[in-house]
Write a protein that holds these residues in place. Structure first.
Motif, PDB file in Angstrom:
ATOM      1  N   LEU A 160       0.970  -1.685  -4.041  1.00  0.00           N
ATOM      2  CA  LEU A 160       1.926  -1.371  -4.990  1.00  0.00           C
ATOM      3  C   LEU A 160       2.622  -2.750  -5.430  1.00  0.00           C
ATOM      4  O   LEU A 160       3.361  -3.147  -4.421  1.00  0.00           O
ATOM      5  N   PRO A 161       2.782  -3.395  -6.626  1.00  0.00           N
ATOM      6  CA  PRO A 161       3.761  -4.462  -6.699  1.00  0.00           C
ATOM      7  C   PRO A 161       5.055  -4.187  -6.430  1.00  0.00           C
ATOM      8  O   PRO A 161       5.685  -3.404  -6.753  1.00  0.00           O
ATOM      9  N   PRO A 162       5.664  -5.084  -5.329  1.00  0.00           N
ATOM     10  CA  PRO A 162       6.947  -4.939  -4.953  1.00  0.00           C
ATOM     11  C   PRO A 162       8.030  -5.027  -6.214  1.00  0.00           C
ATOM     12  O   PRO A 162       8.987  -4.402  -5.956  1.00  0.00           O
ATOM     13  N   LYS A 163       7.715  -5.819  -7.001  1.00  0.00           N
ATOM     14  CA  LYS A 163       8.480  -5.686  -8.209  1.00  0.00           C
ATOM     15  C   LYS A 163       8.974  -4.636  -9.076  1.00  0.00           C
ATOM     16  O   LYS A 163       9.862  -4.365  -9.802  1.00  0.00           O
ATOM     17  N   LEU A 164       8.144  -3.742  -8.882  1.00  0.00           N
ATOM     18  CA  LEU A 164       8.315  -2.414  -9.543  1.00  0.00           C
ATOM     19  C   LEU A 164       9.498  -1.783  -9.181  1.00  0.00           C
ATOM     20  O   LEU A 164      10.199  -0.966 -10.033  1.00  0.00           O
ATOM     21  N   GLU A 165       9.975  -2.170  -7.809  1.00  0.00           N
ATOM     22  CA  GLU A 165      11.378  -1.721  -7.427  1.00  0.00           C
ATOM     23  C   GLU A 165      12.498  -2.132  -8.299  1.00  0.00           C
ATOM     24  O   GLU A 165      13.790  -1.677  -8.355  1.00  0.00           O
ATOM     25  N   LEU A 180      -4.454   3.380  -3.101  1.00  0.00           N
ATOM     26  CA  LEU A 180      -3.428   2.425  -2.709  1.00  0.00           C
ATOM     27  C   LEU A 180      -3.450   2.186  -1.230  1.00  0.00           C
ATOM     28  O   LEU A 180      -3.515   2.781  -0.117  1.00  0.00           O
ATOM     29  N   THR A 181      -2.941   0.704  -0.922  1.00  0.00           N
ATOM     30  CA  THR A 181      -2.710   0.549   0.623  1.00  0.00           C
ATOM     31  C   THR A 181      -1.073  -0.157   0.760  1.00  0.00           C
ATOM     32  O   THR A 181      -0.570  -0.610  -0.525  1.00  0.00           O
ATOM     33  N   GLY A 182      -0.960  -0.654   1.774  1.00  0.00           N
ATOM     34  CA  GLY A 182       0.315  -1.308   1.927  1.00  0.00           C
ATOM     35  C   GLY A 182       1.475  -0.456   2.037  1.00  0.00           C
ATOM     36  O   GLY A 182       1.668   0.507   1.662  1.00  0.00           O
ATOM     37  N   PRO A 183       2.627  -1.157   1.831  1.00  0.00           N
ATOM     38  CA  PRO A 183       3.969  -0.810   1.866  1.00  0.00           C
ATOM     39  C   PRO A 183       4.439  -0.246   0.487  1.00  0.00           C
ATOM     40  O   PRO A 183       4.121  -0.977  -0.398  1.00  0.00           O
ATOM     41  N   VAL A 184       5.270   0.925   0.360  1.00  0.00           N
ATOM     42  CA  VAL A 184       5.929   1.562  -0.915  1.00  0.00           C
ATOM     43  C   VAL A 184       7.023   0.481  -0.913  1.00  0.00           C
ATOM     44  O   VAL A 184       8.000   0.166  -0.166  1.00  0.00           O
ATOM     45  N   PRO A 185       7.156  -0.021  -2.313  1.00  0.00           N
ATOM     46  CA  PRO A 185       8.278  -0.901  -2.699  1.00  0.00           C
ATOM     47  C   PRO A 185       9.764  -0.236  -2.711  1.00  0.00           C
ATOM     48  O   PRO A 185       9.743   1.271  -2.382  1.00  0.00           O
ATOM     49  N   LYS A 186      10.809  -0.757  -2.313  1.00  0.00           N
ATOM     50  CA  LYS A 186      12.104   0.105  -1.935  1.00  0.00           C
ATOM     51  C   LYS A 186      12.680   0.427  -3.349  1.00  0.00           C
ATOM     52  O   LYS A 186      13.650  -0.337  -3.765  1.00  0.00           O
ATOM     53  N   ALA A 199       1.334  10.961  -2.616  1.00  0.00           N
ATOM     54  CA  ALA A 199       0.455  11.559  -1.628  1.00  0.00           C
ATOM     55  C   ALA A 199      -1.036  11.298  -2.034  1.00  0.00           C
ATOM     56  O   ALA A 199      -1.369  10.806  -3.159  1.00  0.00           O
ATOM     57  N   ASN A 200      -1.932  11.446  -1.038  1.00  0.00           N
ATOM     58  CA  ASN A 200      -3.193  11.028  -1.130  1.00  0.00           C
ATOM     59  C   ASN A 200      -3.509   9.783  -1.338  1.00  0.00           C
ATOM     60  O   ASN A 200      -4.511   9.424  -1.985  1.00  0.00           O
ATOM     61  N   ASN A 201      -2.866   8.995  -0.755  1.00  0.00           N
ATOM     62  CA  ASN A 201      -2.996   7.354  -0.764  1.00  0.00           C
ATOM     63  C   ASN A 201      -3.108   7.075   0.950  1.00  0.00           C
ATOM     64  O   ASN A 201      -2.061   6.688   1.450  1.00  0.00           O
ATOM     65  N   THR A 202      -4.379   7.280   1.564  1.00  0.00           N
ATOM     66  CA  THR A 202      -4.056   7.333   3.008  1.00  0.00           C
ATOM     67  C   THR A 202      -3.743   6.021   3.579  1.00  0.00           C
ATOM     68  O   THR A 202      -3.315   6.276   4.881  1.00  0.00           O
ATOM     69  N   GLU A 203      -3.677   4.906   2.987  1.00  0.00           N
ATOM     70  CA  GLU A 203      -3.080   3.914   3.396  1.00  0.00           C
ATOM     71  C   GLU A 203      -1.652   3.317   3.103  1.00  0.00           C
ATOM     72  O   GLU A 203      -1.297   1.997   3.251  1.00  0.00           O
ATOM     73  N   LEU A 204      -0.911   4.153   2.178  1.00  0.00           N
ATOM     74  CA  LEU A 204       0.228   3.636   1.846  1.00  0.00           C
ATOM     75  C   LEU A 204       1.239   4.177   2.929  1.00  0.00           C
ATOM     76  O   LEU A 204       0.944   4.980   3.955  1.00  0.00           O
ATOM     77  N   CYS A 205       2.303   3.050   3.148  1.00  0.00           N
ATOM     78  CA  CYS A 205       3.282   3.397   4.195  1.00  0.00           C
ATOM     79  C   CYS A 205       4.447   3.086   3.966  1.00  0.00           C
ATOM     80  O   CYS A 205       4.685   2.350   2.828  1.00  0.00           O
ATOM     81  N   GLY A 206       5.555   3.358   4.740  1.00  0.00           N
ATOM     82  CA  GLY A 206       7.001   3.124   4.417  1.00  0.00           C
ATOM     83  C   GLY A 206       7.669   4.188   3.518  1.00  0.00           C
ATOM     84  O   GLY A 206       6.804   5.230   2.954  1.00  0.00           O
ATOM     85  N   SER A 207       9.093   4.409   3.816  1.00  0.00           N
ATOM     86  CA  SER A 207       9.639   5.353   3.110  1.00  0.00           C
ATOM     87  C   SER A 207       9.184   5.883   1.549  1.00  0.00           C
ATOM     88  O   SER A 207       9.064   4.731   0.691  1.00  0.00           O
ATOM     89  N   TYR A 211       6.112   5.390   8.644  1.00  0.00           N
ATOM     90  CA  TYR A 211       6.538   3.839   9.113  1.00  0.00           C
ATOM     91  C   TYR A 211       5.542   3.063   9.114  1.00  0.00           C
ATOM     92  O   TYR A 211       4.331   3.350   9.617  1.00  0.00           O
ATOM     93  N   CYS A 212       5.728   1.596   8.391  1.00  0.00           N
ATOM     94  CA  CYS A 212       4.595   0.796   8.431  1.00  0.00           C
ATOM     95  C   CYS A 212       4.616   0.054   9.816  1.00  0.00           C
ATOM     96  O   CYS A 212       5.569  -0.393  10.127  1.00  0.00           O
ATOM     97  N   VAL A 213       3.280  -0.325  10.287  1.00  0.00           N
ATOM     98  CA  VAL A 213       3.269  -0.859  11.508  1.00  0.00           C
ATOM     99  C   VAL A 213       2.781  -2.286  11.436  1.00  0.00           C
ATOM    100  O   VAL A 213       1.430  -2.261  10.661  1.00  0.00           O
TER     101      VAL A 213
END
Length: 260
Positions: A160-165, A180-186, A199-207, A211-213
């Motif tokens: 997800l593009p971080p700039k969406l935040e 989708l993968t990677g961290p969710v924008p803040k 939901a149902n984006n198995t590799e998305l992480c972050g609030s 938690y992203c590791v």
């Protein structure tokens, strides 16, 4: 002819010319969209470009105008029409468009990277339940008036593009059921996005997801766990071995004293 009536006539002519030009652009917008998409169910059969009366495109299925007597498009709602094709680039000519709903169709392909220049004034964008693929363009963050961005149930990949935040006006957002993968924008906490929006984006992480590791941190973490587990497992063995060697040494020393 006096100067004042002449100026008034010129001003009127300029206003009418610019107004007509804007109307022509919107007509070309719909004409291009009609050409660019496939309509297997015939829902766009009312889009006939032979009548040039004021506001005639306002009677087209799925089209709403700012005023019924002018060809200036306010919104386009083609949800559930069964349309096929890629994202219609002709939408750019509808410069006063504020809402675009292409949901529940069979659109596919990638979204254009310059999407912000195609729909600069849109406040509602619904592309859900299609087959759009590729990455979600970072340019969406430049559609600054967006209140609603619905991209769920597609085939989007990547992060997800971080700039969406930076979309501070958002009050509705979803990218559920993609790849989708990677961290969710803040996003702004006031938006109150829940797990269902991702939901149902198995590799998305972050609030609000897990938690992203960091992969490097994960290796170190597993290493520490392994070391601790190894220590716990082998400590009794080491103790037993130590006692065995200690007892063996004592017995050997006893035998030496006995021989003396």
């Amino acid at each position: 002819m006096s100067l004042i009536p002449l100026l008034s006539t010129c001003l009127w002519f300029l206003l009418v010319s610019s107004f007509t030009g804007a109307n022509e652009a919107d007509v070309k917008c719909l004409r291009t969209i009609h050409f660019q998409v496939k309509d297997p169910n015939g829902y766009l059969s009312s889009w006939v470009f032979r009548n040039f009366s004021a506001g005639y495109i306002c009677k087209f299925s799925g089209v709403t105008c700012w005023h019924d007597d002018e060809n200036r498009v306010l919104s386009i709602n083609l949800s559930g029409f069964g349309l096929e094709g890629e994202f219609p680039l002709g939408i750019k000519r509808c410069s006063d468009l504020t809402s675009l709903d292409l949901s529940r169709n069979n659109f596919s392909g990638v979204l254009p990277s310059n999407i912000a220049s195609l729909i600069p004034s849109v406040t509602i964008l619904d592309l859900s339940y299609n087959q759009f693929s590729g990455e979600i363009p970072a340019g969406l963050s430049n559609v600054t008036l967006l209140n609603s961005l619905m991209l769920q149930h597609n085939q989007f990949t990547g992060q997800l593009p971080p700039k969406l935040e930076s979309l501070q006006r958002l009050n509705q957002f979803s990218v559920a059921d993609n790849h989708l993968t990677g961290p969710v924008p803040k996003f702004n906490e006031a938006l109150g996005l829940g797990v269902e929006s991702f939901a149902n984006n198995t590799e998305l992480c972050g609030s609000p997801m897990d938690y992203c590791v960091n992969p490097e941190e994960e290796i170190i973490w597993f290493g520490k766990i392994g070391a601790a587990t190894g220590a716990a497992v082998f400590a009794p063995v080491g103790l037993f071995l130590g006692l065995f060697l200690f007892n063996g040494r004592k017995e050997k020393q006893g035998n030496i004293r006995h021989q003396r």
